[in-house]
Write a protein that holds these residues in place. Structure first.
Motif, PDB file in Angstrom:
ATOM      1  N   SER A 169      -8.251 -39.259  -7.508  1.00  0.00           N
ATOM      2  CA  SER A 169      -8.566 -37.960  -6.920  1.00  0.00           C
ATOM      3  C   SER A 169      -7.719 -36.885  -7.588  1.00  0.00           C
ATOM      4  O   SER A 169      -6.830 -37.184  -8.392  1.00  0.00           O
ATOM      5  CB  SER A 169      -8.283 -37.984  -5.417  1.00  0.00           C
ATOM      6  OG  SER A 169      -6.883 -38.079  -5.186  1.00  0.00           O
ATOM      7  N   GLU A 170      -7.965 -35.624  -7.248  1.00  0.00           N
ATOM      8  CA  GLU A 170      -7.202 -34.519  -7.838  1.00  0.00           C
ATOM      9  C   GLU A 170      -5.709 -34.662  -7.573  1.00  0.00           C
ATOM     10  O   GLU A 170      -4.880 -34.251  -8.380  1.00  0.00           O
ATOM     11  CB  GLU A 170      -7.700 -33.181  -7.287  1.00  0.00           C
ATOM     12  CG  GLU A 170      -9.101 -32.815  -7.734  1.00  0.00           C
ATOM     13  CD  GLU A 170      -9.498 -31.417  -7.291  1.00  0.00           C
ATOM     14  OE1 GLU A 170      -8.689 -30.489  -7.495  1.00  0.00           O
ATOM     15  OE2 GLU A 170     -10.594 -31.245  -6.746  1.00  0.00           O
ATOM     16  N   SER A 171      -5.354 -35.246  -6.434  1.00  0.00           N
ATOM     17  CA  SER A 171      -3.946 -35.401  -6.083  1.00  0.00           C
ATOM     18  C   SER A 171      -3.344 -36.705  -6.582  1.00  0.00           C
ATOM     19  O   SER A 171      -2.151 -36.943  -6.414  1.00  0.00           O
ATOM     20  CB  SER A 171      -3.778 -35.317  -4.563  1.00  0.00           C
ATOM     21  OG  SER A 171      -4.536 -36.332  -3.925  1.00  0.00           O
ATOM     22  N   GLY A 172      -4.172 -37.586  -7.177  1.00  0.00           N
ATOM     23  CA  GLY A 172      -3.657 -38.808  -7.759  1.00  0.00           C
ATOM     24  C   GLY A 172      -3.920 -40.075  -6.974  1.00  0.00           C
ATOM     25  O   GLY A 172      -3.365 -41.129  -7.302  1.00  0.00           O
ATOM     26  N   LEU A 173      -4.775 -40.026  -5.951  1.00  0.00           N
ATOM     27  CA  LEU A 173      -5.102 -41.231  -5.182  1.00  0.00           C
ATOM     28  C   LEU A 173      -6.173 -42.039  -5.906  1.00  0.00           C
ATOM     29  O   LEU A 173      -7.184 -41.492  -6.350  1.00  0.00           O
ATOM     30  CB  LEU A 173      -5.585 -40.846  -3.782  1.00  0.00           C
ATOM     31  CG  LEU A 173      -4.568 -40.125  -2.886  1.00  0.00           C
ATOM     32  CD1 LEU A 173      -5.219 -39.735  -1.570  1.00  0.00           C
ATOM     33  CD2 LEU A 173      -3.340 -40.993  -2.649  1.00  0.00           C
ATOM     34  N   PHE A 174      -5.965 -43.350  -6.014  1.00  0.00           N
ATOM     35  CA  PHE A 174      -6.905 -44.212  -6.719  1.00  0.00           C
ATOM     36  C   PHE A 174      -8.238 -44.280  -5.981  1.00  0.00           C
ATOM     37  O   PHE A 174      -8.295 -44.396  -4.753  1.00  0.00           O
ATOM     38  CB  PHE A 174      -6.327 -45.620  -6.863  1.00  0.00           C
ATOM     39  CG  PHE A 174      -7.276 -46.603  -7.496  1.00  0.00           C
ATOM     40  CD1 PHE A 174      -7.444 -46.630  -8.878  1.00  0.00           C
ATOM     41  CD2 PHE A 174      -8.019 -47.484  -6.718  1.00  0.00           C
ATOM     42  CE1 PHE A 174      -8.323 -47.526  -9.467  1.00  0.00           C
ATOM     43  CE2 PHE A 174      -8.896 -48.388  -7.287  1.00  0.00           C
ATOM     44  CZ  PHE A 174      -9.056 -48.400  -8.675  1.00  0.00           C
ATOM     45  N   ILE A 177       2.863 -30.573 -15.130  1.00  0.00           N
ATOM     46  CA  ILE A 177       2.196 -31.459 -16.087  1.00  0.00           C
ATOM     47  C   ILE A 177       2.157 -32.874 -15.529  1.00  0.00           C
ATOM     48  O   ILE A 177       3.087 -33.311 -14.841  1.00  0.00           O
ATOM     49  CB  ILE A 177       2.893 -31.469 -17.470  1.00  0.00           C
ATOM     50  CG1 ILE A 177       4.324 -32.034 -17.368  1.00  0.00           C
ATOM     51  CG2 ILE A 177       2.890 -30.086 -18.099  1.00  0.00           C
ATOM     52  CD1 ILE A 177       4.980 -32.310 -18.709  1.00  0.00           C
ATOM     53  N   TRP A 178       1.062 -33.555 -15.796  1.00  0.00           N
ATOM     54  CA  TRP A 178       0.984 -34.989 -15.544  1.00  0.00           C
ATOM     55  C   TRP A 178       1.419 -35.707 -16.810  1.00  0.00           C
ATOM     56  O   TRP A 178       0.884 -35.449 -17.890  1.00  0.00           O
ATOM     57  CB  TRP A 178      -0.439 -35.409 -15.191  1.00  0.00           C
ATOM     58  CG  TRP A 178      -0.863 -35.128 -13.791  1.00  0.00           C
ATOM     59  CD1 TRP A 178      -1.747 -34.181 -13.366  1.00  0.00           C
ATOM     60  CD2 TRP A 178      -0.442 -35.823 -12.607  1.00  0.00           C
ATOM     61  NE1 TRP A 178      -1.908 -34.233 -12.005  1.00  0.00           N
ATOM     62  CE2 TRP A 178      -1.117 -35.239 -11.507  1.00  0.00           C
ATOM     63  CE3 TRP A 178       0.438 -36.882 -12.375  1.00  0.00           C
ATOM     64  CZ2 TRP A 178      -0.941 -35.676 -10.199  1.00  0.00           C
ATOM     65  CZ3 TRP A 178       0.618 -37.320 -11.065  1.00  0.00           C
ATOM     66  CH2 TRP A 178      -0.068 -36.719  -9.990  1.00  0.00           C
ATOM     67  N   LEU A 179       2.386 -36.597 -16.675  1.00  0.00           N
ATOM     68  CA  LEU A 179       2.888 -37.368 -17.804  1.00  0.00           C
ATOM     69  C   LEU A 179       2.469 -38.818 -17.633  1.00  0.00           C
ATOM     70  O   LEU A 179       2.750 -39.446 -16.605  1.00  0.00           O
ATOM     71  CB  LEU A 179       4.415 -37.262 -17.873  1.00  0.00           C
ATOM     72  CG  LEU A 179       5.096 -37.976 -19.040  1.00  0.00           C
ATOM     73  CD1 LEU A 179       4.700 -37.334 -20.356  1.00  0.00           C
ATOM     74  CD2 LEU A 179       6.609 -37.937 -18.865  1.00  0.00           C
ATOM     75  N   CYS A 180       1.786 -39.346 -18.630  1.00  0.00           N
ATOM     76  CA  CYS A 180       1.339 -40.737 -18.608  1.00  0.00           C
ATOM     77  C   CYS A 180       2.422 -41.594 -19.279  1.00  0.00           C
ATOM     78  O   CYS A 180       2.671 -41.460 -20.485  1.00  0.00           O
ATOM     79  CB  CYS A 180       0.012 -40.858 -19.348  1.00  0.00           C
ATOM     80  SG  CYS A 180      -0.783 -42.451 -19.207  1.00  0.00           S
ATOM     81  N   ALA A 181       3.089 -42.417 -18.491  1.00  0.00           N
ATOM     82  CA  ALA A 181       4.216 -43.214 -18.982  1.00  0.00           C
ATOM     83  C   ALA A 181       3.778 -44.663 -19.192  1.00  0.00           C
ATOM     84  O   ALA A 181       3.574 -45.410 -18.236  1.00  0.00           O
ATOM     85  CB  ALA A 181       5.378 -43.139 -18.002  1.00  0.00           C
ATOM     86  N   ARG A 190       5.120 -39.213  -8.102  1.00  0.00           N
ATOM     87  CA  ARG A 190       4.835 -40.366  -8.958  1.00  0.00           C
ATOM     88  C   ARG A 190       3.573 -41.051  -8.460  1.00  0.00           C
ATOM     89  O   ARG A 190       3.364 -41.179  -7.250  1.00  0.00           O
ATOM     90  CB  ARG A 190       5.999 -41.360  -8.968  1.00  0.00           C
ATOM     91  CG  ARG A 190       7.285 -40.820  -9.578  1.00  0.00           C
ATOM     92  CD  ARG A 190       8.357 -41.898  -9.583  1.00  0.00           C
ATOM     93  NE  ARG A 190       9.637 -41.368 -10.005  1.00  0.00           N
ATOM     94  CZ  ARG A 190      10.027 -41.242 -11.268  1.00  0.00           C
ATOM     95  NH1 ARG A 190       9.206 -41.638 -12.234  1.00  0.00           N
ATOM     96  NH2 ARG A 190      11.205 -40.742 -11.574  1.00  0.00           N
ATOM     97  N   VAL A 191       2.749 -41.518  -9.399  1.00  0.00           N
ATOM     98  CA  VAL A 191       1.524 -42.237  -9.059  1.00  0.00           C
ATOM     99  C   VAL A 191       1.521 -43.544  -9.840  1.00  0.00           C
ATOM    100  O   VAL A 191       1.627 -43.531 -11.074  1.00  0.00           O
ATOM    101  CB  VAL A 191       0.275 -41.404  -9.389  1.00  0.00           C
ATOM    102  CG1 VAL A 191      -0.993 -42.226  -9.160  1.00  0.00           C
ATOM    103  CG2 VAL A 191       0.240 -40.132  -8.557  1.00  0.00           C
ATOM    104  N   THR A 192       1.393 -44.648  -9.132  1.00  0.00           N
ATOM    105  CA  THR A 192       1.404 -45.959  -9.795  1.00  0.00           C
ATOM    106  C   THR A 192       0.038 -46.634  -9.762  1.00  0.00           C
ATOM    107  O   THR A 192      -0.084 -47.789 -10.162  1.00  0.00           O
ATOM    108  CB  THR A 192       2.439 -46.886  -9.122  1.00  0.00           C
ATOM    109  OG1 THR A 192       2.154 -46.981  -7.728  1.00  0.00           O
ATOM    110  CG2 THR A 192       3.853 -46.338  -9.318  1.00  0.00           C
ATOM    111  N   GLY A 193      -0.987 -45.921  -9.287  1.00  0.00           N
ATOM    112  CA  GLY A 193      -2.329 -46.472  -9.294  1.00  0.00           C
ATOM    113  C   GLY A 193      -2.639 -47.269  -8.043  1.00  0.00           C
ATOM    114  O   GLY A 193      -2.047 -47.038  -6.978  1.00  0.00           O
TER     115      GLY A 193
END
Length: 694
Positions: A230-235, A172-176, A194-197
């Motif tokens: 992107s699908e993997s979380g890259l801005f 799951i992707w959790l938006c914190a 973790r993805v910080t944008g």
């Protein structure tokens, strides 16, 4: 000392080998043998047929396995191990009623214990009641806490979870909101990524959805924009900017996307819904006061089905319907029904909405607007901002105030645990052994996202050596497809049929195998091979002639049989005018056909060449088999059909290990067990296999 220890080990191995060989020689007790020999000819013949049956079963030849186990029983009619395997074969062949009979015979003879009793109970329950009502209750079975406390102190994992996106592989992707990040969690609550944008980071992210092209959209409340990842979380880029004009936002919150790819976002600060096209260009906004509607005051949750947009309002406390152009249509749920509604997501059946309201999770029936309470967190302070169904039949709820994510399960699921099957054992390279394990819940729903730590595998109650987790089928990106063409359709459907087959072949993008079967009076396999071979398909090339009586049941079984030894992800696509011939179930009943697909993880979708309702039998099959129904000329086309099938959950897991058991030249029946654990639920299965003859 070392010499004595070595001798002890040798003696132990010799004794264990001798014991295993003794088991092999007496696999079946022969109580009626009075010859004075170790076993009678009947027991020997039974062992040979049994061995062949086990091998046929693991190769996916269930009809052959049934014949061989029946032969084995003719030699030893009261042998419970054979009855158990005969029941397994009937179960995988879709004949669950007959399977239950065999298992009942074995249970009455004292065989199988609690494990067999539980299997009988689950299979019988599935045949009677395979779904739950919309008003069924959920309760907490586990949680992921944003702070991990240890003896050395505590550290933050995430802060103020506000929204959740469930993935088909069980993560799951959790938006914190508080920690300004996205966290990818596995089924056990471990942070995978973790993805910080972008470089400047997210600015109070609120909602996260997956776009039709697979990209991730994140709304940023304080940033007044939407981030595209992107699908993997890259801005990749931003959508929107601060302001009150078209394409501008103030405090964006929740999002949804229509079938054309347009993005709808609840623009809380502007008290409206703002709409962007799939490329991020501003189109229009709606929700202002008009003669029939007093206007949105605090729009939050939003969802879209077909041509209807559903919007929740946190100030008015109701849910309202609009068309895709933003025109007000009607009230779905009256004002003041909710205290402070927030995220609104579709239930897994797409027939109802799941809405979060402070300390409650509720569902809304889309037909009637009736509201049912799904879960209640109690009277303690809480703020459930989002609740979404995952792919395991649970609801995942984000508690913003208490910094937790709750796993909510249907109450009946807590009683029986998991349904675990050792589906296949490959010992051709013995002592290297490969095994496939399928995990489901009581409702036949696959359990996805499990890791190596969720399994315990043993041989004869001893842990296996060099165990390796080879992977989960849920992560596979390849799908095998069997297309069935209804030959009772008239010539007026030829053009639409050609288009449908070509669209399916194109949607496969050269990945996987495809089989084309024409369902005439006798089913015919017209083509098997790469999807490219059907890119220029024409109805005129079919060998099977049109017939008013088509053997749909035989065609469906043929299609499933072609898929069993293929990719773990597999599906049947039936092309029809929506009507089934009268003799469609002459040889196999509706429930047996559905069970055959479900017990071998084959999805079933329908493409209709004429507009109108499907026959109720077809409607039942595709809804029971994780499929969908498509109209060949729908505005968005058929390009998503294979991606939709790839998203169907698959609970198959593969392991390999090195066996330490003695094979007695391939005659020994080698025991194998697996236990699966997740949260406070577990399941178990026991089976056996044979090494190659030497």
């Amino acid at each position: 000392m070392k010499k004595i220890l070595s001798l002890s080990i040798v003696f132990f191995l010799f004794a264990f080998s001798t014991f295993s060989q003794t088991l092999a020689e007496h696999l079946f007790a022969d109580d009626n043998n009075n010859s004075g020999l170790n076993r009678s000819a009947e027991a020997g013949f039974a062992e040979e047929e049994f061995r062949r049956g086990v091998q046929s079963y693991y190769r996916g030849f269930f009809n052959d396995a049934i014949i061989q186990f029946e032969k084995a029983l003719s030699y030893l009619p009261d042998e419970n191990l054979i009855l158990d395997w005969l029941g397994k074969s009937y179960y995988r062949a879709g004949m669950e009623g007959t399977a239950l009979e065999q298992w009942e015979f074995a249970k009455e003879a004292g065989y199988g214990g609690i494990l067999l009793e539980n299997k009988i109970e689950v299979v019988r329950e599935r045949r009677v009641n395979s779904s739950f009502e919309s008003d069924s209750r959920y309760t907490e079975t586990g949680s992921f806490n944003g702070v991990n406390s240890t003896e050395g102190g505590s550290f933050q994992i995430f802060s103020q979870p506000v929204s959740i996106l469930a993935n088909s592989d069980g993560t799951i992707w959790l938006c914190a909101y508080g920690s300004n990040e996205l966290a990818l969690l596995d089924i056990n609550g471990n942070v995978v990524r973790r993805v910080t944008g972008p470089l400047n980071g997210f600015d109070r992210p609120v909602d996260i959805i997956r776009a039709q092209d697979g990209k991730i959209l994140v709304s940023e409340s304080a940033g007044d924009r939407i981030s595209v990842l992107s699908e993997s979380g890259l801005f990749e880029k931003y959508i929107g900017k601060k302001g009150r004009g078209v394409g501008e936002l103030v405090g964006p919150q929740y999002m949804a996307q229509d079938y054309l790819g347009n993005i709808y976002v609840s623009d809380f600060g502007n008290a409206r819904i703002s709409v962007f096209d799939k490329d991020g260009n501003g189109l229009f906004s709606f929700g202002k006061k008009e003669p029939a509607f007093s206007g949105l005051k605090g729009p939050t949750g939003i969802a879209i089905k077909g041509r209807t947009v559903y919007v929740a309002d946190s100030v008015l406390g109701g849910v309202y319907q609009f068309d895709l152009s933003g025109n007000y249509v009607d009230v779905l749920v009256q004002d003041k029904t909710f205290k402070f509604p927030e995220a609104m997501k579709f239930a897994s059946d797409m027939e109802s909405l799941v809405i979060s309201d402070r300390n409650r999770v509720l569902s809304i029936d889309l037909e009637t607007g009736a509201v049912y309470e799904k879960a209640f967190t109690g009277n303690a302070p809480a703020r459930i901002t989002c609740a979404v169904p995952d792919h395991n039949g649970n609801l995942l709820a984000a508690d913003f105030k208490n910094n937790e994510v709750y796993i909510l399960s249907n109450m009946t699921e807590l009683l029986g645990g998991l349904f675990v099957e050792i589906e296949r054992v490959d010992a051709e390279k013995f002592p290297q052994v490969t095994m496939n394990v399928r995990v489901q819940n009581r409702r036949r729903q696959p359990v996805v996202g499990l890791r190596a730590e969720n399994f315990y595998i043993s041989e004869g109650k001893r842990p296996v050596e060099k165990l390796r987790f080879e992977g989960a089928a849920a992560s596979n990106k390849s799908e095998d497809v069997a297309i069935i063409v209804d030959r009772s359709m008239g010539a007026e459907c030829n053009s639409a049929l050609d288009q449908a087959v070509r669209d399916i072949a194109a949607a496969m993008q050269g990945v996987g195998n495809v089989t084309l079967i024409s369902s005439g009076s006798i089913p015919v396999a017209e083509y098997t091979g790469a999807p490219s071979g059907l890119m220029k398909f024409s109805e005129s090339a079919l060998k099977s002639k049109r017939s008013p009586s088509c053997a749909f049941d035989l065609a469906l079984r043929m299609a499933v049989n072609t898929l069993i030894n293929g990719e773990p992800k597999r599906a049947v696509i039936y092309i029809t005018d929506g009507k089934l011939p009268q003799n469609s179930f002459d040889r196999y009943g509706l429930t047996d056909l559905t069970a055959f697909m479900d017990n071998n993880s084959v999805a079933f979708s329908v493409i209709t060449l004429k507009q109108g309702a499907l026959d109720e039998e077809l409607d039942y099959i595709y809804k029971s088999s994780y499929g969908k129904s498509y109209y060949v000329y729908r505005p968005e086309g058929l390009g998503s059909i294979v991606n939709d099938l790839l998203e169907v959950p698959n609970g198959l897991y593969q392991f390999s290990f090195v066996s330490t058991l003695a094979t007695d030249m391939g005659r020994a029946y080698l025991p194998l067990e697996v236990e699966t654990y997740i949260m406070n639920r577990s399941g178990r299965d026991e089976t056996g296999y044979f090494a190659p003859l030497q």
